[in-house]
Design an enzyme around this catalytic site. Structure first.
Site, PDB file in Angstrom:
ATOM      1  N   GLY A 214     -42.149  17.181 -25.530  1.00 13.28           N
ATOM      2  CA  GLY A 214     -43.241  16.430 -26.149  1.00 13.28           C
ATOM      3  C   GLY A 214     -43.515  15.079 -25.521  1.00 13.28           C
ATOM      4  O   GLY A 214     -44.346  14.321 -26.024  1.00 13.28           O
TER       5      GLY A 214
ATOM      6  N   HIS B 150     -42.469   6.773 -19.576  1.00  7.40           N
ATOM      7  CA  HIS B 150     -41.832   5.447 -19.543  1.00  7.40           C
ATOM      8  C   HIS B 150     -40.975   5.408 -20.810  1.00  7.40           C
ATOM      9  O   HIS B 150     -41.512   5.609 -21.919  1.00  7.40           O
ATOM     10  CB  HIS B 150     -42.942   4.376 -19.538  1.00  7.40           C
TER      11      HIS B 150
ATOM     12  N   HIS C 108     -39.270   5.323 -24.149  1.00  6.08           N
ATOM     13  CA  HIS C 108     -39.629   4.761 -25.447  1.00  6.08           C
ATOM     14  C   HIS C 108     -39.011   5.602 -26.548  1.00  6.08           C
ATOM     15  O   HIS C 108     -38.740   6.790 -26.361  1.00  6.08           O
ATOM     16  CB  HIS C 108     -41.149   4.696 -25.626  1.00  6.08           C
TER      17      HIS C 108
HETATM   18  P1  AMP Z   1     -44.474  10.637 -26.323  1.00 11.25           P
HETATM   19  O1  AMP Z   1     -45.454  11.752 -26.596  1.00 11.25           O
HETATM   20  O2  AMP Z   1     -43.136  10.796 -26.938  1.00 11.25           O
HETATM   21  O3  AMP Z   1     -44.424  10.337 -24.838  1.00 11.25           O
HETATM   22  O4  AMP Z   1     -45.092   9.350 -27.044  1.00 11.25           O
HETATM   23  C1  AMP Z   1     -46.186   8.663 -26.555  1.00 11.25           C
HETATM   24  C2  AMP Z   1     -46.872   8.019 -27.716  1.00 11.25           C
HETATM   25  O5  AMP Z   1     -47.713   6.990 -27.230  1.00 11.25           O
HETATM   26  C3  AMP Z   1     -47.766   8.951 -28.547  1.00 11.25           C
HETATM   27  O6  AMP Z   1     -47.276   9.006 -29.889  1.00 11.25           O
HETATM   28  C4  AMP Z   1     -49.142   8.307 -28.462  1.00 11.25           C
HETATM   29  O7  AMP Z   1     -49.854   8.383 -29.666  1.00 11.25           O
HETATM   30  C5  AMP Z   1     -48.802   6.884 -28.089  1.00 11.25           C
HETATM   31  N1  AMP Z   1     -49.832   6.143 -27.378  1.00 11.25           N
HETATM   32  C6  AMP Z   1     -50.579   6.576 -26.335  1.00 11.25           C
HETATM   33  N2  AMP Z   1     -51.387   5.583 -25.913  1.00 11.25           N
HETATM   34  C7  AMP Z   1     -51.149   4.509 -26.697  1.00 11.25           C
HETATM   35  C8  AMP Z   1     -51.658   3.171 -26.754  1.00 11.25           C
HETATM   36  N3  AMP Z   1     -52.592   2.742 -25.913  1.00 11.25           N
HETATM   37  N4  AMP Z   1     -51.186   2.339 -27.709  1.00 11.25           N
HETATM   38  C9  AMP Z   1     -50.249   2.774 -28.579  1.00 11.25           C
HETATM   39  N5  AMP Z   1     -49.700   4.001 -28.548  1.00 11.25           N
HETATM   40  C10 AMP Z   1     -50.145   4.858 -27.637  1.00 11.25           C
HETATM   41 ZN    ZN Z   2     -43.926   2.179 -16.997  1.00 14.50          ZN
END
Ligand code: AMP
Ligand code: ZN
Length: 114
Positions: free
Chosen positions: A93, A98, A100
């Site tokens: 998922g 990067h 997080h």
């Molecule tokens: P993952 O899918 O674990 O890589 O999590 C990435 C997360 O980043 C997702 O839950 C997205 O909704 C979130 N996301 C993507 N773009 C942004 C943004 N510009 N600001 C805040 N969250 C974001």
């Molecule tokens: Zn990065």
């Protein structure tokens, strides 16, 4: 890192709903929240995922967990609980490559996750 969304947010070249930051980590609200509280805890240093960490670089994970507990208390999730999630690689998922962690809370959670 070229064209990395979270590097852009860390470097203030992209907007975010900032909640907290220190020298190692930045926390902001997820743009597409999956729970009443949905925060992203992001390493300021770019690593694609936790598989990219060298043995001597894992202190960032402990630090993110420490900040997660601080945020859980700040957002009143400590009584009812919360979920701390890291998606590693596409099949799990991961969509932003990067490191997080997601901090989710404020509703009943299901298990197993989809
Ligand atoms: P993952 O899918 O674990 O890589 O999590 C990435 C997360 O980043 C997702 O839950 C997205 O909704 C979130 N996301 C993507 N773009 C942004 C943004 N510009 N600001 C805040 N969250 C974001
Ligand atoms: Zn990065």
């Amino acid at each position: 890192m070229v064209d990395c969304l979270f590097c852009k947010i860390v470097n203030k070249k992209d907007d975010s709903d900032l909640v907290y930051q220190d020298e190692k980590v930045i926390v902001f609200k997820d743009i597409n929240p999956q729970a009443p509280v949905h925060l992203l805890l992001v390493s300021k240093e770019h690593f694609e995922n936790i598989l990219d960490l060298e043995e001597n670089q894992f202190d960032i994970i402990g630090h993110i967990h420490q900040v997660a507990v601080k945020m859980a208390k700040k957002f009143n999730l400590d009584e009812d609980g919360f979920r701390l999630v890291n998606n590693t690689k596409q099949k799990a998922g991961q969509t932003v490559f990067h490191i997080h962690f997601h901090l989710l809370g404020g509703r009943e959670m299901q298990w197993p996750p989809g």
